[in-house]
Design an enzyme around this catalytic site. Structure first.
Site, PDB file in Angstrom:
ATOM      1  N   ASP A 160     -13.971  49.407 128.625  1.00 10.56           N
ATOM      2  CA  ASP A 160     -12.586  49.548 129.087  1.00 10.56           C
ATOM      3  C   ASP A 160     -12.543  50.488 130.297  1.00 10.56           C
ATOM      4  O   ASP A 160     -11.639  51.321 130.434  1.00 10.56           O
ATOM      5  CB  ASP A 160     -11.653  50.039 127.979  1.00 10.56           C
ATOM      6  CG  ASP A 160     -10.182  49.768 128.324  1.00 10.56           C
ATOM      7  OD1 ASP A 160      -9.917  49.157 129.378  1.00 10.56           O
ATOM      8  OD2 ASP A 160      -9.312  50.179 127.533  1.00 10.56           O
ATOM      9  N   HIS A 195      -8.710  54.879 138.247  1.00 13.42           N
ATOM     10  CA  HIS A 195      -7.491  55.139 139.027  1.00 13.42           C
ATOM     11  C   HIS A 195      -7.832  56.154 140.111  1.00 13.42           C
ATOM     12  O   HIS A 195      -8.884  56.797 140.053  1.00 13.42           O
ATOM     13  CB  HIS A 195      -6.389  55.707 138.131  1.00 13.42           C
ATOM     14  CG  HIS A 195      -5.920  54.753 137.089  1.00 13.42           C
ATOM     15  ND1 HIS A 195      -5.138  53.662 137.377  1.00 13.42           N
ATOM     16  CD2 HIS A 195      -6.151  54.693 135.760  1.00 13.42           C
ATOM     17  CE1 HIS A 195      -4.895  52.991 136.275  1.00 13.42           C
ATOM     18  NE2 HIS A 195      -5.508  53.588 135.271  1.00 13.42           N
TER      19      HIS A 195
END
EC number: 3.5.2.3
Lengths: 307, 422
Positions: B302, B306
């Site tokens: 996962d 960012h």
């Protein structure tokens, strides 16, 4: 005794720190009684007020506290979010840091922002309310107000707080501070607004207002925000009023000298009866007044009063 | 092109094979201890050589969010983490709901020559949770998985029809199982810590309830449903129960849900804001136990990078997700194998045979003729996590500064070196 660098919450402040702060607030209260209500204690210091969330009472109280000690005040009021402006919180702070404030008073709608800012600046940070998490100066002024009426202290005393506990930074901070000082705290509200995880130690929960008020030395009503109704947290205002409005009848079960408290602004006859709010047990005005002296003491302690 | 990997300690799904010279010819494994001329020699003395890892769950952010990551940085990060194959999630901007986009991504990745890209495509058009995408066309273009990951499919009827349609095509449906109306605006696990911190909570019940729904739909339709990032004890118990009922479901857990708890949020650092949220010690212990007992089919990273500026916002505004492709193996080797909680064999299975089984792909082995997708692991190497050296664009990590043991030192994809590090 060392004084913490910031006032982010009262967890890092020892009972000794808090007692010293209250003693300083006593002195500040005397200043506010004088004809000329101003001392030069913080001359040359700059206090920045960073209010990312609208506030009138708290901001005015802090600004009054800073100016009464001759500090310079620069104010920043941000409508909306840092994201809306396309800027990160850190960038916003860095821009504001150019003002070279020695201390920032920070209010933000999201929990933890004062902690984040404290990591990014050398200035002291005072949390003036972050989301639903903490409002330490409110808890300090509430406790200070209680101490004025009960000088023998907090041990063995009982505080009841009623209302929307879930969304209340005042409830969290008061529960934390008063239990630290030795009191018992009962949190009361409808089950949808009363997180079971907040119970423990000297904090207990109940959905029964009369049970909460029973024998209490102070009962504090919290402001109910009407937006809660739309989200399924409350069936109706009428039902809330019937079950949780603080009235003379409820207070009849409390300690004979019990104080009626409210952090304001209040919805009369919703969370507290108007008569009770104006009655002899009410210390609501004293809370506002003490707010200035306690905040003067906070600014003084963090800027020059370190030991 | 003939390559010799000298003195390699070989391990694959068939077991431990001891130390041998491993020969590659072109993009395939040729055999062991063959001798003869080679073009290239890799010294693997003291290192474990095993099939490269498979990650069924990475967000590579291309197209549209290249400031966070792109195929080049993401697939380089994957290779640095020992991964030879990555399934990229489809919640990009625009979302991967078009066969042309799937084909373009696959082609671009192939030219990069890093880890292999196997794109996922969205379940609903535009990730809107309404109409289905063209599964058959997407599959023909190269999509290997159908998922709206990042956004739970709120409409149970749509999920049922997606499963029916995918079942017919032999496609895996991957789910982000969190009941949105129960999750509300939660930014962390709902519990004692969230109440103390005054942050909106997301109850484990939101995950367990939606896993239950998705497993029922898998039973109803017979479709292969892969439950992504199961994070809670309750959620995992529901998976176990449905597996025992014969539901055709598989599940993964992430490295962060196996090693971090909601207590980390007490720092108010949005780096710990992930979806589903970090849970409690009890949940972590249960997930680890489920790994050991074989309930969990694979580790999915996962990887959700960012920009630093986005993670420097407040906890409500900061986005969910952390980048972790490069540290996943070392982290879990250190925390799980190092503590005796899991065997090395089982950990490797969760990166190799496990994900292959989920997808219906052949089990990766070191047998002659198999693709030369390999990772060389130095299990003794011990060094701190230094995000500044990450290949990923997200150069920060919850484990920054933590010393981990067991690092990939080389990754080969189709016989070519896709990563070589210290």
């Amino acid at each position: 005794m060392t004084t913490p660098k910031h006032l982010l919450d009262t967890q890092d402040w020892t009972v000794e720190n808090i007692e010293a702060l209250f003693n300083t607030a006593d002195v500040m209260a005397q200043v506010l009684e004088r004809t000329i209500k101003k001392v030069p204690a913080l001359q040359g210091f700059t206090v920045g007020t960073l209010f990312f969330e609208p506030s009138t009472r708290t901001r005015l109280s802090f600004e009054r506290a800073a100016r009464a000690q001759s500090a310079d005040v620069v104010s920043f009021a941000a409508g909306g979010s840092s994201l809306a402006k396309g800027e990160s919180l850190k960038d916003t702070l860095k821009t504001l840091d150019a003002m070279q404030a020695d201390l920032y008073v920070v209010r933000h709608a999201v929990a933890g922002v004062p902690h984040q800012l404290a990591r990014w600046t050398d200035a002291a940070i005072v949390n003036a309310g972050d989301g639903r998490r903490a409002h330490p100066t409110q808890a300090l002024l509430d406790a200070y107000t209680f101490r004025q009426r009960f000088p023998d202290g907090f041990a063995g005393k009982k505080l009841a707080i009623v209302g929307d506990i879930m969304h209340s930074r005042v409830a969290r901070s008061n529960a934390e501070l008063w239990t630290k000082l030795g009191a018992q705290v009962t949190l009361c509200g409808p089950r949808t607004l009363l997180p079971p995880e907040l119970a423990g130690g000297r904090v207990s929960l109940t959905t029964d207002l009369c049970e909460a008020a029973e024998g209490a030395h102070a009962v504090m009503a919290l402001r109910l925000q009407s937006e809660r109704m739309g989200r399924g947290l409350l069936p109706s205002l009428a039902e809330y009023r019937a079950r949780y409005c603080l009235t003379e009848e409820v207070m009849a079960g409390a300690h004979p000298d019990a104080l009626v408290m409210h952090p304001g602004p209040l919805n009369r006859d919703v969370e507290i009866s108007g008569a009770l709010a104006d009655g002899p047990q009410s210390v609501i005005e004293a809370q506002v007044k003490n707010g200035v002296s306690v905040r003067m003491a906070v600014l003084y302690t963090l800027l020059v009063g370190r030991r | 092109m003939r390559t010799l990997i000298k003195q390699a300690h070989l391990h694959d799904a068939r077991g431990d094979h001891g130390v041998h010279d491993l020969y590659l010819r072109g993009d395939r494994i040729e055999g062991v201890d063959l001798g003869g001329e080679v073009d290239h020699t890799i010294d693997a003395q003291g290192n474990l050589v095993t099939p490269a890892f498979i990650d069924l769950h990475a967000h590579l952010r291309e197209p549209g969010q290249e400031e966070k990551e792109d195929l080049a940085s993401g697939l380089a990060a994957a290779a640095a983490g020992g991964f030879g194959t990555v399934v990229s999630m489809a919640n990009t901007t625009p979302p991967v709901d078009d066969p042309g986009l799937v084909a373009a991504l696959a082609l671009k990745a192939e030219r990069l020559g890093l880890a292999r890209l196997r794109p996922a495509a969205t379940l609903s058009r535009g990730l809107k949770g309404e109409g289905l995408t063209d599964f058959a066309a997407l599959k023909a273009a190269g999509a290997v998985m159908i998922t709206d990951d990042g956004i739970p499919v709120a409409d149970a009827h749509l999920m049922r029809r997606a499963c029916e349609y995918a079942q017919d095509l032999g496609l895996v449906i991957q789910t982000h199982s969190e009941e949105p109306s129960l999750r509300q605006g939660g930014v962390m696990h709902e519990g004692a810590v969230s109440q103390r911190l005054g942050l909106p909570g997301n109850p484990a019940a939101a995950e367990a309830a939606m896993i239950g729904r998705d497993c029922e739909i898998a039973l109803l339709t017979g479709a292969r449903v892969h439950l992504a990032h199961v994070s809670s004890k309750r959620g995992m118990q529901v998976v176990e129960w449905f597996k025992a009922q014969g539901a055709p479901v598989t599940c993964e857990v992430t490295p962060h849900h196996l090693t971090l708890t909601d207590a980390a949020l007490a720092s108010f650092d949005p780096i710990y804001k992930v979806a589903p949220p970090l849970r409690t010690d009890e949940d972590v212990a249960y997930l680890r136990e489920a790994l050991r007992r074989g309930v969990v089919d694979n580790i999915g990273t996962d990887h959700a990078p960012h920009t630093r500026a986005e993670k420097e916002r407040d906890l409500l505004e900061a986005p969910f997700g952390i980048g972790n492709l490069e540290v996943t193996f070392a982290l879990l080797y250190t925390e799980l194998v190092g503590s005796g909680a899991l065997s090395l064999e089982r950990l490797l299975e969760l990166f190799q045979a496990g994900p292959a089984r989920v997808m219906g792909w052949p089990t990766p082995t070191l047998e002659p003729g198999e693709p030369a997708d390999l990772v060389v692991l130095d299990l003794e190497a011990s060094r701190p996590v230094t995000p500044a050296t990450f290949r990923s664009k997200a150069k920060f990590s919850p484990w920054s500064g933590q010393t981990l043991r067991g690092w990939p030192v080389m990754t080969l994809v189709g016989g070519r070196v896709a990563f070589e590090g210290v």
